[in-house]
Design a protein around this motif. Structure first.
Motif, PDB file in Angstrom:
ATOM      1  N   PHE A  99       0.825  -1.208   0.000  1.00 22.45           N
ATOM      2  CA  PHE A  99       0.000   0.000   0.000  1.00 22.45           C
ATOM      3  C   PHE A  99       0.863   1.263   0.000  1.00 22.45           C
ATOM      4  O   PHE A  99       0.549   2.237  -0.687  1.00 22.45           O
ATOM      5  CB  PHE A  99      -0.951  -0.001   1.201  1.00 22.45           C
ATOM      6  N   ILE A 100       1.943   1.254   0.755  1.00 24.44           N
ATOM      7  CA  ILE A 100       2.848   2.405   0.783  1.00 24.44           C
ATOM      8  C   ILE A 100       3.482   2.603  -0.595  1.00 24.44           C
ATOM      9  O   ILE A 100       3.565   3.736  -1.099  1.00 24.44           O
ATOM     10  CB  ILE A 100       3.911   2.238   1.883  1.00 24.44           C
ATOM     11  N   ILE A 101       3.898   1.522  -1.228  1.00 22.71           N
ATOM     12  CA  ILE A 101       4.455   1.613  -2.582  1.00 22.71           C
ATOM     13  C   ILE A 101       3.392   2.128  -3.552  1.00 22.71           C
ATOM     14  O   ILE A 101       3.680   2.968  -4.420  1.00 22.71           O
ATOM     15  CB  ILE A 101       5.008   0.245  -3.025  1.00 22.71           C
ATOM     16  N   TYR A 102       2.172   1.663  -3.402  1.00 24.06           N
ATOM     17  CA  TYR A 102       1.056   2.123  -4.234  1.00 24.06           C
ATOM     18  C   TYR A 102       0.855   3.627  -4.106  1.00 24.06           C
ATOM     19  O   TYR A 102       0.716   4.335  -5.107  1.00 24.06           O
ATOM     20  CB  TYR A 102      -0.196   1.342  -3.828  1.00 24.06           C
ATOM     21  N   MET A 103       0.862   4.130  -2.887  1.00 22.04           N
ATOM     22  CA  MET A 103       0.662   5.567  -2.671  1.00 22.04           C
ATOM     23  C   MET A 103       1.827   6.387  -3.227  1.00 22.04           C
ATOM     24  O   MET A 103       1.628   7.499  -3.713  1.00 22.04           O
ATOM     25  CB  MET A 103       0.461   5.861  -1.183  1.00 22.04           C
ATOM     26  N   MET A 104       3.031   5.858  -3.164  1.00 21.08           N
ATOM     27  CA  MET A 104       4.184   6.564  -3.715  1.00 21.08           C
ATOM     28  C   MET A 104       4.183   6.513  -5.246  1.00 21.08           C
ATOM     29  O   MET A 104       4.638   7.449  -5.895  1.00 21.08           O
ATOM     30  CB  MET A 104       5.480   5.960  -3.161  1.00 21.08           C
ATOM     31  N   PHE A 105       3.665   5.450  -5.813  1.00 19.85           N
ATOM     32  CA  PHE A 105       3.666   5.236  -7.252  1.00 19.85           C
ATOM     33  C   PHE A 105       2.518   5.967  -7.949  1.00 19.85           C
ATOM     34  O   PHE A 105       2.608   6.280  -9.137  1.00 19.85           O
ATOM     35  CB  PHE A 105       3.590   3.723  -7.496  1.00 19.85           C
ATOM     36  N   MET A 106       1.430   6.273  -7.226  1.00 19.27           N
ATOM     37  CA  MET A 106       0.245   6.861  -7.831  1.00 19.27           C
ATOM     38  C   MET A 106       0.490   8.214  -8.513  1.00 19.27           C
ATOM     39  O   MET A 106      -0.013   8.425  -9.618  1.00 19.27           O
ATOM     40  CB  MET A 106      -0.894   7.002  -6.825  1.00 19.27           C
ATOM     41  N   PRO A 107       1.235   9.153  -7.931  1.00 19.80           N
ATOM     42  CA  PRO A 107       1.436  10.424  -8.638  1.00 19.80           C
ATOM     43  C   PRO A 107       2.160  10.258  -9.976  1.00 19.80           C
ATOM     44  O   PRO A 107       1.973  11.058 -10.886  1.00 19.80           O
ATOM     45  CB  PRO A 107       2.273  11.254  -7.672  1.00 19.80           C
ATOM     46  N   VAL A 108       2.978   9.236 -10.117  1.00 19.92           N
ATOM     47  CA  VAL A 108       3.728   9.019 -11.352  1.00 19.92           C
ATOM     48  C   VAL A 108       2.910   8.217 -12.360  1.00 19.92           C
ATOM     49  O   VAL A 108       2.800   8.581 -13.529  1.00 19.92           O
ATOM     50  CB  VAL A 108       5.060   8.292 -11.055  1.00 19.92           C
ATOM     51  N   ALA A 109       2.323   7.124 -11.915  1.00 23.27           N
ATOM     52  CA  ALA A 109       1.633   6.203 -12.825  1.00 23.27           C
ATOM     53  C   ALA A 109       0.156   6.526 -12.995  1.00 23.27           C
ATOM     54  O   ALA A 109      -0.480   5.993 -13.890  1.00 23.27           O
ATOM     55  CB  ALA A 109       1.786   4.778 -12.326  1.00 23.27           C
ATOM     56  N   GLY A 110      -0.399   7.349 -12.144  1.00 23.37           N
ATOM     57  CA  GLY A 110      -1.818   7.655 -12.219  1.00 23.37           C
ATOM     58  C   GLY A 110      -2.655   6.673 -11.423  1.00 23.37           C
ATOM     59  O   GLY A 110      -2.183   5.623 -10.996  1.00 23.37           O
ATOM     60  N   PHE A 111      -3.921   7.033 -11.236  1.00 24.30           N
ATOM     61  CA  PHE A 111      -4.810   6.233 -10.403  1.00 24.30           C
ATOM     62  C   PHE A 111      -5.085   4.860 -11.007  1.00 24.30           C
ATOM     63  O   PHE A 111      -5.006   3.843 -10.316  1.00 24.30           O
ATOM     64  CB  PHE A 111      -6.136   6.977 -10.182  1.00 24.30           C
ATOM     65  N   ILE A 112      -5.414   4.808 -12.286  1.00 21.81           N
ATOM     66  CA  ILE A 112      -5.840   3.540 -12.882  1.00 21.81           C
ATOM     67  C   ILE A 112      -4.718   2.507 -12.863  1.00 21.81           C
ATOM     68  O   ILE A 112      -4.908   1.380 -12.405  1.00 21.81           O
ATOM     69  CB  ILE A 112      -6.361   3.760 -14.319  1.00 21.81           C
ATOM     70  N   VAL A 113      -3.541   2.873 -13.335  1.00 19.56           N
ATOM     71  CA  VAL A 113      -2.432   1.909 -13.424  1.00 19.56           C
ATOM     72  C   VAL A 113      -1.975   1.475 -12.039  1.00 19.56           C
ATOM     73  O   VAL A 113      -1.816   0.280 -11.758  1.00 19.56           O
ATOM     74  CB  VAL A 113      -1.260   2.512 -14.225  1.00 19.56           C
ATOM     75  N   SER A 114      -1.761   2.441 -11.146  1.00 14.34           N
ATOM     76  CA  SER A 114      -1.253   2.089  -9.818  1.00 14.34           C
ATOM     77  C   SER A 114      -2.273   1.288  -9.022  1.00 14.34           C
ATOM     78  O   SER A 114      -1.909   0.333  -8.331  1.00 14.34           O
ATOM     79  CB  SER A 114      -0.824   3.335  -9.048  1.00 14.34           C
ATOM     80  N   THR A 115      -3.555   1.633  -9.132  1.00 12.54           N
ATOM     81  CA  THR A 115      -4.587   0.883  -8.411  1.00 12.54           C
ATOM     82  C   THR A 115      -4.714  -0.529  -8.968  1.00 12.54           C
ATOM     83  O   THR A 115      -4.841  -1.490  -8.204  1.00 12.54           O
ATOM     84  CB  THR A 115      -5.936   1.616  -8.479  1.00 12.54           C
ATOM     85  N   PHE A 116      -4.671  -0.658 -10.289  1.00 17.45           N
ATOM     86  CA  PHE A 116      -4.739  -1.985 -10.897  1.00 17.45           C
ATOM     87  C   PHE A 116      -3.592  -2.863 -10.409  1.00 17.45           C
ATOM     88  O   PHE A 116      -3.796  -4.004 -10.001  1.00 17.45           O
ATOM     89  CB  PHE A 116      -4.724  -1.883 -12.425  1.00 17.45           C
ATOM     90  N   LEU A 117      -2.366  -2.327 -10.461  1.00  7.46           N
ATOM     91  CA  LEU A 117      -1.205  -3.117 -10.032  1.00  7.46           C
ATOM     92  C   LEU A 117      -1.286  -3.480  -8.550  1.00  7.46           C
ATOM     93  O   LEU A 117      -1.021  -4.621  -8.173  1.00  7.46           O
ATOM     94  CB  LEU A 117       0.089  -2.355 -10.323  1.00  7.46           C
ATOM     95  N   TYR A 118      -1.670  -2.510  -7.705  1.00  8.85           N
ATOM     96  CA  TYR A 118      -1.767  -2.790  -6.269  1.00  8.85           C
ATOM     97  C   TYR A 118      -2.806  -3.879  -5.997  1.00  8.85           C
ATOM     98  O   TYR A 118      -2.528  -4.844  -5.270  1.00  8.85           O
ATOM     99  CB  TYR A 118      -2.113  -1.525  -5.485  1.00  8.85           C
ATOM    100  N   LEU A 119      -3.995  -3.718  -6.565  1.00  9.46           N
ATOM    101  CA  LEU A 119      -5.047  -4.700  -6.302  1.00  9.46           C
ATOM    102  C   LEU A 119      -4.692  -6.082  -6.844  1.00  9.46           C
ATOM    103  O   LEU A 119      -4.936  -7.097  -6.174  1.00  9.46           O
ATOM    104  CB  LEU A 119      -6.372  -4.223  -6.895  1.00  9.46           C
ATOM    105  N   ALA A 120      -4.116  -6.128  -8.030  1.00 12.18           N
ATOM    106  CA  ALA A 120      -3.750  -7.421  -8.611  1.00 12.18           C
ATOM    107  C   ALA A 120      -2.677  -8.115  -7.775  1.00 12.18           C
ATOM    108  O   ALA A 120      -2.805  -9.298  -7.438  1.00 12.18           O
ATOM    109  CB  ALA A 120      -3.272  -7.229 -10.046  1.00 12.18           C
ATOM    110  N   ILE A 121      -1.625  -7.388  -7.413  1.00  8.53           N
ATOM    111  CA  ILE A 121      -0.532  -7.996  -6.637  1.00  8.53           C
ATOM    112  C   ILE A 121      -1.023  -8.409  -5.255  1.00  8.53           C
ATOM    113  O   ILE A 121      -0.718  -9.519  -4.784  1.00  8.53           O
ATOM    114  CB  ILE A 121       0.663  -7.035  -6.553  1.00  8.53           C
TER     115      ILE A 121
END
Length: 165
Positions: A99-121
């Motif tokens: 979740f911490i990685i997801y929150m750090m990655f969201m500003p760069v990758a955007g909501f859709i990509v980062s949320t998809f990757l976080y939920l899938a992993i």
């Protein structure tokens, strides 16, 4: 003050540690809220109210830690006992790290990509290892990453973070 063995002293030790971690997080968020833009027409900036709340949370956590330590004494436990109990929480800790990685990655990758990757992993880590699990995890990740994005943008006119690349 009674002596405790290291197993029973672990709970108060974790409680005091959680007070300090929450207080540090609240202070960090208070300083981040202070960087919100100020208005020329308002006497207080947009971050004033969140700063008051976060500093209040930090103060309450500090008081709770001091009260706990004054009542029970400084908790002591052995490293081996603490490590065994920590390993038992492996799934929680890994999900928190994701979740911490997801929150750090969201500003760069955007909501859709980062949320998809976080939920899938996260789902693939936590779910039973079966072939159908992969399909369900990808479907749920796609639904809950694209769905809220389009709901917020089309219905509420609130735009979630977009990719920076």
């Amino acid at each position: 003050m009674e002596r405790r063995n290291s197993e029973t002293a672990l709970i108060p030790a974790l409680q005091v540690l959680s007070y300090f971690i929450i207080a540090l997080g609240a202070v960090f968020m208070a300083f981040k809220a202070g960087s919100l833009p100020a208005s020329r027409w308002e006497p207080m900036s947009a971050g004033t109210f969140p700063q008051i709340i976060f500093f209040g949370v930090a103060l309450l956590c500090g008081v709770a830690a001091v009260v706990e330590i004054s009542k029970q004494g400084f908790p002591r436990t052995s490293f081996n006992v603490a490590w065994r109990r920590l390993i038992a929480l492996k799934a929680v800790i890994i999900n928190l790290a994701l979740f911490i990685i997801y929150m750090m990655f969201m500003p760069v990758a955007g909501f859709i990509v980062s949320t998809f990757l976080y939920l899938a992993i996260a789902q693939l880590y936590l779910a039973p290892k079966k072939p159908i699990t992969l399909l369900i995890a990808i479907f749920v990740a796609a639904l809950f990453s694209a769905g809220p994005y389009y709901l917020f943008s089309e219905v509420f006119n609130i735009y979630l973070p977009r990719a920076q690349w």
